[in-house]
Write a protein that holds these residues in place. Sequence first.
Motif, PDB file in Angstrom:
ATOM      1  N   LYS A   1       0.836  -1.205   0.000  1.00 37.14           N
ATOM      2  CA  LYS A   1       0.000   0.000   0.000  1.00 37.14           C
ATOM      3  C   LYS A   1       0.869   1.251   0.000  1.00 37.14           C
ATOM      4  O   LYS A   1       0.583   2.221  -0.723  1.00 37.14           O
TER       5      LYS A   1
ATOM      6  N   ASN B   1       2.119   1.981  -3.273  1.00 35.12           N
ATOM      7  CA  ASN B   1       1.040   2.324  -4.204  1.00 35.12           C
ATOM      8  C   ASN B   1       1.136   1.486  -5.488  1.00 35.12           C
ATOM      9  O   ASN B   1       1.182   2.008  -6.604  1.00 35.12           O
TER      10      ASN B   1
ATOM     11  N   SER C   1       0.246  -0.773  -8.539  1.00 36.28           N
ATOM     12  CA  SER C   1      -0.858  -0.897  -9.489  1.00 36.28           C
ATOM     13  C   SER C   1      -0.626  -2.151 -10.330  1.00 36.28           C
ATOM     14  O   SER C   1       0.431  -2.310 -10.944  1.00 36.28           O
TER      15      SER C   1
ATOM     16  N   SER D   1       6.816  -6.204  -7.353  1.00 36.80           N
ATOM     17  CA  SER D   1       6.582  -4.877  -6.765  1.00 36.80           C
ATOM     18  C   SER D   1       7.895  -4.146  -6.526  1.00 36.80           C
ATOM     19  O   SER D   1       7.962  -2.919  -6.647  1.00 36.80           O
TER      20      SER D   1
ATOM     21  N   ASP E   1       2.286   8.783  -9.462  1.00 34.44           N
ATOM     22  CA  ASP E   1       2.321   8.473  -8.038  1.00 34.44           C
ATOM     23  C   ASP E   1       2.153   6.978  -7.776  1.00 34.44           C
ATOM     24  O   ASP E   1       2.001   6.553  -6.630  1.00 34.44           O
ATOM     25  N   LYS E   2       2.197   6.162  -8.848  1.00 29.88           N
ATOM     26  CA  LYS E   2       2.036   4.719  -8.701  1.00 29.88           C
ATOM     27  C   LYS E   2       3.276   3.976  -9.174  1.00 29.88           C
ATOM     28  O   LYS E   2       4.102   4.515  -9.906  1.00 29.88           O
ATOM     29  N   ARG E   3       3.375   2.732  -8.733  1.00 31.49           N
ATOM     30  CA  ARG E   3       4.394   1.826  -9.254  1.00 31.49           C
ATOM     31  C   ARG E   3       3.652   0.696  -9.941  1.00 31.49           C
ATOM     32  O   ARG E   3       2.910  -0.057  -9.319  1.00 31.49           O
ATOM     33  N   VAL E   4       3.859   0.608 -11.251  1.00 34.00           N
ATOM     34  CA  VAL E   4       3.036  -0.268 -12.091  1.00 34.00           C
ATOM     35  C   VAL E   4       3.781  -1.558 -12.415  1.00 34.00           C
ATOM     36  O   VAL E   4       4.925  -1.523 -12.901  1.00 34.00           O
TER      37      VAL E   4
END
Length: 447
Positions: free
Chosen positions: A184, A187, A189, A217, A225-228
Amino acid sequence: MPDLFEPKPRYQPLAARMRPTTLADYVGQSHLVGPGKPLREAVERGQLHSMVLWGPPGVGKTTFARLLAEECDARFATLSAVLSGVKDIRQAIAEAQQHQAQTGRSSILFVDEVHRFNKSQQDAFLPFVEDGTITFIGATTENPAFELNNALLSRCRVYVLRKIESGALVNLLQRAVQQDQSLKDANISVTEETLERIANAADGDARTALNLLEIASDLAPASGDKRVIDEAVLSEVMQADVRRFDKGGDYFYDQISAMHKAVRGSSPDGALYWFARMLDGGCDPLYIARRVVRMATEDIGNADPRALQLALNAWECQERLGSPEGELAIAQALAYIAVAPKSNAVYSAYKSLRADVASMPGYDVPEHLRNAPTKLAKSLGHGAEYRYAHDEPEAYAAGECYLPEEIAGQRWYEPVPRGLEIKIREKLAHLAELDAASTQRRYEDEG
């Protein structure tokens, strides 16, 4: 200022962080702990019994045992059969006895990889399982019928833990993304399709699935703002083979058994599927080539003698060419023997003969079949009255017997009415008629 000497929190992998704390959160094994199942009802009544948990790695045998202890309010102690001996067993028993005397609570003793204990080590548990000092829970990846003592097995129930279905693994991965604090905070995705690919690659192993998600991850690049976790990340994570193929274990032999039975059942698709599965898991193609030769002799035999030659050719191709060309030759041989006419007549005859020879007396070689290389041997009657088949009509000495007199009428080889053995069956029937006619003439001449 932070205290530099204060110990840092111990790192736990995602698989450990996601370990369930109640049976309601446990993934899989609904056939054991689903509503109304006997084991579930026994746990709810607090009447746990000794058991052996048999299943592949990563299905949660240790977690399952811990949850059973929690549900039954029992003390949980563990031993590893890899690291422990009889001394450790005695100490664990003594601690269980002391705990029961002090608190009145029973103890569950969980023994991981119990199949690695020898007979005397397994026997050390028996009196304490018998008198209720401990509730014994053993975990094994091997068939307990082969690896555990009958005395221990008779005091335990064996429960089979199955590979976790892909859908259940996807739910577990989704829960990890939504609930694990580290994921979490990062972040993360990830699409459901990607989670399905991870679940399929894990091959029923929850620990592997969570490990793959955690590695992905860590490698996931930032996007806003995400890690995809995208296709590139997934490809990098998947480059290492994670398929289950425990060489020498039950899953090894289960897949070989499936391939052999597909051949016997005349299913080329089934045979090729299990061949591909074993290669995917890292099995040595030469081992499979040897098994194909066995199948050609055991299940096809003289119904199509070409099957054996094709199998031997495939083995030679693998030795000479290696992969992937040799594997294609093995696949060709597998497909051929799968659709070839089937006969186990030679295999059955050979097995029966071996058993009969082992149980029968050692009958002497009949005089007419004995070797006569010397004058002495000839004077003793060796080889006398032997009939040279090539000098007989149809090159067959009708009525001649090639077995000891005591078992002269015995037959073991019975060709089946399939493939080339149809011709062999007809030939043997014709020779039997010639034998009968010869015997009848001899009786008439003697009469």
